[in-house]
Design a protein around this motif. Structure first.
Motif, short mmCIF file in Angstrom:
data_model
loop_
_atom_site.label_atom_id
_atom_site.label_comp_id
_atom_site.label_asym_id
_atom_site.label_seq_id
_atom_site.Cartn_x
_atom_site.Cartn_y
_atom_site.Cartn_z
N THR A 166 0.83 -1.20 0.00
CA THR A 166 0.00 0.00 0.00
C THR A 166 0.87 1.25 0.00
N PHE A 167 0.24 2.37 -0.30
CA PHE A 167 0.88 3.67 -0.19
C PHE A 167 -0.20 4.67 0.16
N SER A 168 0.22 5.83 0.62
CA SER A 168 -0.72 6.84 1.05
C SER A 168 -0.91 7.89 -0.03
N GLY A 227 -4.31 11.22 2.36
CA GLY A 227 -4.22 10.24 3.42
C GLY A 227 -4.94 8.94 3.15
N THR A 228 -5.68 8.84 2.06
CA THR A 228 -6.37 7.59 1.72
C THR A 228 -5.34 6.50 1.44
N LEU A 229 -5.53 5.33 2.02
CA LEU A 229 -4.58 4.23 1.84
C LEU A 229 -4.96 3.46 0.58
N ARG A 288 -8.84 4.44 -5.90
CA ARG A 288 -9.49 4.64 -4.61
C ARG A 288 -10.96 4.18 -4.64
N SER A 315 -8.22 -0.96 -2.17
CA SER A 315 -7.94 0.42 -1.76
C SER A 315 -9.09 0.95 -0.91
N ASP A 367 -3.03 10.60 -7.30
CA ASP A 367 -2.77 9.26 -6.75
C ASP A 367 -1.68 8.56 -7.55
N HIS A 412 6.23 7.02 -4.22
CA HIS A 412 6.36 5.88 -3.31
C HIS A 412 7.35 4.85 -3.85
#
Length: 276
Positions: free
Chosen positions: A3-5, A9-11, A54, A59, A76, A83
């Motif tokens: 995962t990444f942010s 802030g949504t993972l 997302r 996600s 994103d 990332h």
């Protein structure tokens, strides 16, 4: 799945398949990215990094659902690049995902090494697709046993009198067999709110996007299927004119998922472009 942010802030989750140089693969829909599979074994040549948009797949659902809008999803993709620590990316996108990737190339031209748009959506650059264009393309399948019901549904949809989208599904595949039916079911978007808000007001700004693409010198492959009603060859050919260095490829006998209809042809074309 790793995962990444996202910037808000949504993972967000992504999966990695294969070895070799990385390619970020943006799905369409918005739908669970699982329908892309390994893109016909493109993963035998490249390391495919496939994010779930997302609110789809694994996600997280964002707190602000307005962030489902296409232009906002661009950030994103940029967060994923950061990332991964990639100074520039090879970016592949399918269907509606091409609208995200195109706006990414317009916003971050210096970050794009190569761009492959597969069965691309064309709304980001404002290309209209007339109902007559889709009907003319559909008639090439008139000998198929499912054609009468599918064409009647298509006519109803293009004329704005209703229509059954499920009945039109055979037009999206070069071969409407059991495998195609199963794949179509898997590709169906599950988050209808994300679908509804993807093209909300402000999602697309075609004139500024076209102008910004002039600064993107990255080579671009635009590949669509001969029978693709979602991304008709004539519309994709027009799309190619928006880029400085574009290669147009029409895959014979293919629909909207060319890696399923002829994986060898699809992989050879795509890998040859990426490797050049």
């Amino acid at each position: 799945m790793p995962t990444f942010s996202a910037p808000d802030g949504t993972l967000l989750a992504y999966r990695v398949t294969g070895d070799g140089d990385p390619v970020i693969c943006v799905p369409g829909g918005p739908a669970d990215s699982a329908y892309l599979g390994d893109l016909g074994s493109l993963s035998a040549h490249r390391r495919l990094i496939v994010p779930d948009l997302r609110g789809t797949g694994r996600s997280a659902v964002p707190e602000d659902t307005a962030s489902y809008r296409c232009d906002r999803l661009v950030e994103d993709v940029e967060a994923l690049r950061e990332h991964l620590g990639l100074p520039r990316v090879d970016l592949l996108a399918h269907s509606a995902g091409a609208n995200i990737a195109t706006q990414y190339a317009a916003r971050y031209p210096e970050r794009v090494h190569k761009l492959a748009l597969i069965g691309p959506g064309v709304r980001a650059v404002g290309i209209p697709i007339a109902g007559a264009t889709r009907r003319e393309l559909a008639r090439l399948r008139a000998d198929e046993p499912w054609f009468p019901a599918a064409f009647a549904a298509l006519e109803a949809i293009t004329e704005g009198t209703g229509g059954d989208w499920e009945a039109v599904a055979p037009f999206l595949s070069g071969r409407w067999d059991a495998a195609a039916r199963a794949h179509q079911a898997a590709a169906r978007p599950g988050n209808q709110e994300a679908v509804a808000l993807f093209a909300a007001d402000g999602a697309f700004t075609p004139e500024p996007t076209r102008a910004a693409l002039a600064a993107c010198g990255a080579p671009v492959l635009l590949l669509t299927g001969e029978f693709d009603l979602n991304s008709p060859p004539v519309a994709v050919a027009e799309f190619a004119k928006a880029f400085r260095d574009a290669t147009l490829a029409i895959q014979p006998g293919a629909g909207h998922y060319p890696w399923l209809d002829d994986a060898t042809h699809f992989v050879t074309t795509t890998e040859s472009f990426l490797a050049a």
